[in-house]
Design a protein around this motif. Structure first.
Motif, PDB file in Angstrom:
ATOM      1  N   ASP A 151       1.176  -1.390  -0.036  1.00 18.66           N
ATOM      2  CA  ASP A 151      -0.090  -0.379  -0.119  1.00 18.66           C
ATOM      3  C   ASP A 151       0.793   0.680  -0.178  1.00 18.66           C
ATOM      4  O   ASP A 151       1.460   1.807   0.869  1.00 18.66           O
ATOM      5  N   ASP A 152       1.012   2.461  -1.014  1.00 17.55           N
ATOM      6  CA  ASP A 152       1.315   3.208  -1.260  1.00 17.55           C
ATOM      7  C   ASP A 152       2.708   3.380  -1.866  1.00 17.55           C
ATOM      8  O   ASP A 152       3.499   4.441  -1.380  1.00 17.55           O
ATOM      9  N   THR A 153       3.300   1.863  -1.760  1.00 21.16           N
ATOM     10  CA  THR A 153       4.409   1.934  -2.197  1.00 21.16           C
ATOM     11  C   THR A 153       4.170   1.334  -4.024  1.00 21.16           C
ATOM     12  O   THR A 153       4.796   2.023  -3.898  1.00 21.16           O
ATOM     13  N   LEU A 154       3.441   0.560  -3.881  1.00 17.74           N
ATOM     14  CA  LEU A 154       3.646  -0.136  -5.175  1.00 17.74           C
ATOM     15  C   LEU A 154       2.136   0.867  -6.052  1.00 17.74           C
ATOM     16  O   LEU A 154       2.295   0.328  -7.549  1.00 17.74           O
ATOM     17  N   TYR A 155       1.358   0.967  -4.943  1.00 19.66           N
ATOM     18  CA  TYR A 155       0.351   1.635  -6.013  1.00 19.66           C
ATOM     19  C   TYR A 155      -0.307   2.243  -4.608  1.00 19.66           C
ATOM     20  O   TYR A 155       0.258   2.709  -3.818  1.00 19.66           O
ATOM     21  N   TYR A 156      -1.055   2.942  -5.485  1.00 26.17           N
ATOM     22  CA  TYR A 156      -1.638   4.557  -4.505  1.00 26.17           C
ATOM     23  C   TYR A 156      -3.113   3.624  -4.245  1.00 26.17           C
ATOM     24  O   TYR A 156      -3.907   3.750  -4.288  1.00 26.17           O
ATOM     25  N   GLU A 157      -3.100   3.793  -2.326  1.00 26.91           N
ATOM     26  CA  GLU A 157      -3.534   2.952  -2.036  1.00 26.91           C
ATOM     27  C   GLU A 157      -5.063   4.158  -1.690  1.00 26.91           C
ATOM     28  O   GLU A 157      -6.100   2.950  -1.640  1.00 26.91           O
ATOM     29  N   MET A 158      -5.590   5.419  -1.934  1.00 23.52           N
ATOM     30  CA  MET A 158      -6.374   5.453  -1.492  1.00 23.52           C
ATOM     31  C   MET A 158      -7.875   4.439  -2.635  1.00 23.52           C
ATOM     32  O   MET A 158      -9.014   4.810  -2.779  1.00 23.52           O
ATOM     33  N   GLU A 159      -6.890   4.808  -3.708  1.00 15.79           N
ATOM     34  CA  GLU A 159      -7.442   3.636  -5.578  1.00 15.79           C
ATOM     35  C   GLU A 159      -8.880   3.093  -4.466  1.00 15.79           C
ATOM     36  O   GLU A 159      -9.852   2.478  -4.933  1.00 15.79           O
ATOM     37  N   TYR A 160      -7.990   2.036  -3.906  1.00 17.86           N
ATOM     38  CA  TYR A 160      -8.891   0.547  -3.531  1.00 17.86           C
ATOM     39  C   TYR A 160     -10.236   1.154  -2.267  1.00 17.86           C
ATOM     40  O   TYR A 160     -11.500   0.842  -2.407  1.00 17.86           O
ATOM     41  N   VAL A 161      -9.510   2.356  -1.835  1.00 17.13           N
ATOM     42  CA  VAL A 161     -10.550   2.385  -0.153  1.00 17.13           C
ATOM     43  C   VAL A 161     -11.977   3.444  -1.107  1.00 17.13           C
ATOM     44  O   VAL A 161     -13.090   2.712  -1.218  1.00 17.13           O
ATOM     45  N   LEU A 162     -11.641   4.820  -1.960  1.00 22.87           N
ATOM     46  CA  LEU A 162     -12.384   4.948  -2.410  1.00 22.87           C
ATOM     47  C   LEU A 162     -13.283   4.310  -3.639  1.00 22.87           C
ATOM     48  O   LEU A 162     -14.707   4.425  -3.739  1.00 22.87           O
ATOM     49  N   GLY A 163     -12.779   3.104  -4.142  1.00 17.03           N
ATOM     50  CA  GLY A 163     -13.852   2.430  -4.690  1.00 17.03           C
ATOM     51  C   GLY A 163     -14.635   1.346  -4.089  1.00 17.03           C
ATOM     52  O   GLY A 163     -15.530   0.822  -4.304  1.00 17.03           O
TER      53      GLY A 163
END
Length: 226
Positions: free
Chosen positions: A10-22
């Protein structure tokens, strides 16, 4: 010589907020259908609460404001079961491909609910890009980072020494302590976005060095500077 690159997720390989909002969208869709409400309005309100108050009580507040009679645990389960569309950062994809081509062992160690983390992994399609993934929740919550167990399991899996591994993460509160204790090299990734970009601690918690994108990591490895 570095033989293994071990990444946080999370927040290293991708932007974790995308998961939260999705995942918020999934919950909003469920509530909108059940109570004949505009799911977009509910979703945007969840975003607003997140910005104002953080993640803790978002579903409670939504239900209270709208008079929804819901078991919050059911909404949390919808959130955790969500598999929204996610994408790796471009530099993550590029460096993982480069590392694979150059013979590095590749691993991921990630904290969080096992169901959530595996849903993220599947959504990112990253299982084929790395050799081993450890979701620490599968070991038990007592083995979440910064516990040393997951780092040691990576070393044992790859049959290499600790100083032949580098761990790359973003959160100094937990990512580097266990890795440093067993002798791994550590790199902190300070991206433009993420929950921990403004958090700094003393030397015990911080990584050996900081970078702002994974292309810098590749350059360091190519020039034998790790």
């Amino acid at each position: 010589m570095i033989k293994a690159l071990i990444f946080d997720l999370d927040d290293t390989l991708y932007y974790e907020m995308e998961y939260v909002l999705g995942s918020f969208k999934e919950v909003a869709h469920y509530l909108g259908n059940k109570y004949i409400k505009d799911s977009e309005v509910l979703y945007f309100r969840m975003e607003q609460i997140l910005e104002e108050s953080g993640r803790g009580k978002i579903f409670n507040i939504i239900c209270e404001e709208n008079g929804f009679k819901e078991d919050i645990n059911d909404l949390v389960d919808i959130y955790r079961s969500s598999v929204p569309e996610l994408e790796l950062y471009e530099d993550s994809r590029e460096v993982l491909n480069w590392a694979r081509e150059h013979g590095y062992n590749l691993g991921i160690i990630t904290d969080g609910s096992s169901k959530v983390q595996w849903n993220k992994i599947r959504a990112l399609g990253i299982e084929k890009s790395v050799d081993k993934i450890i979701v620490t929740d599968d070991l038990g919550i007592e083995f979440w980072k910064p516990h040393k167990r997951s780092y040691l399991e990576m070393v044992e899996h790859f049959k290499i020494s600790e100083d032949e591994c580098v761990y790359i993460g973003d959160n100094p509160g937990k990512d580097f302590i266990g890795a440093k204790e067993i002798g791994m090299k550590t790199v902190r990734l300070l991206r433009e976005k993420g929950d921990h970009i403004k958090v700094f601690f003393d030397e015990k918690y911080e990584a050996d060095l900081n970078i702002t994108n994974l292309l810098e990591l590749r350059n360091l490895l190519e020039n034998n500077q790790l």
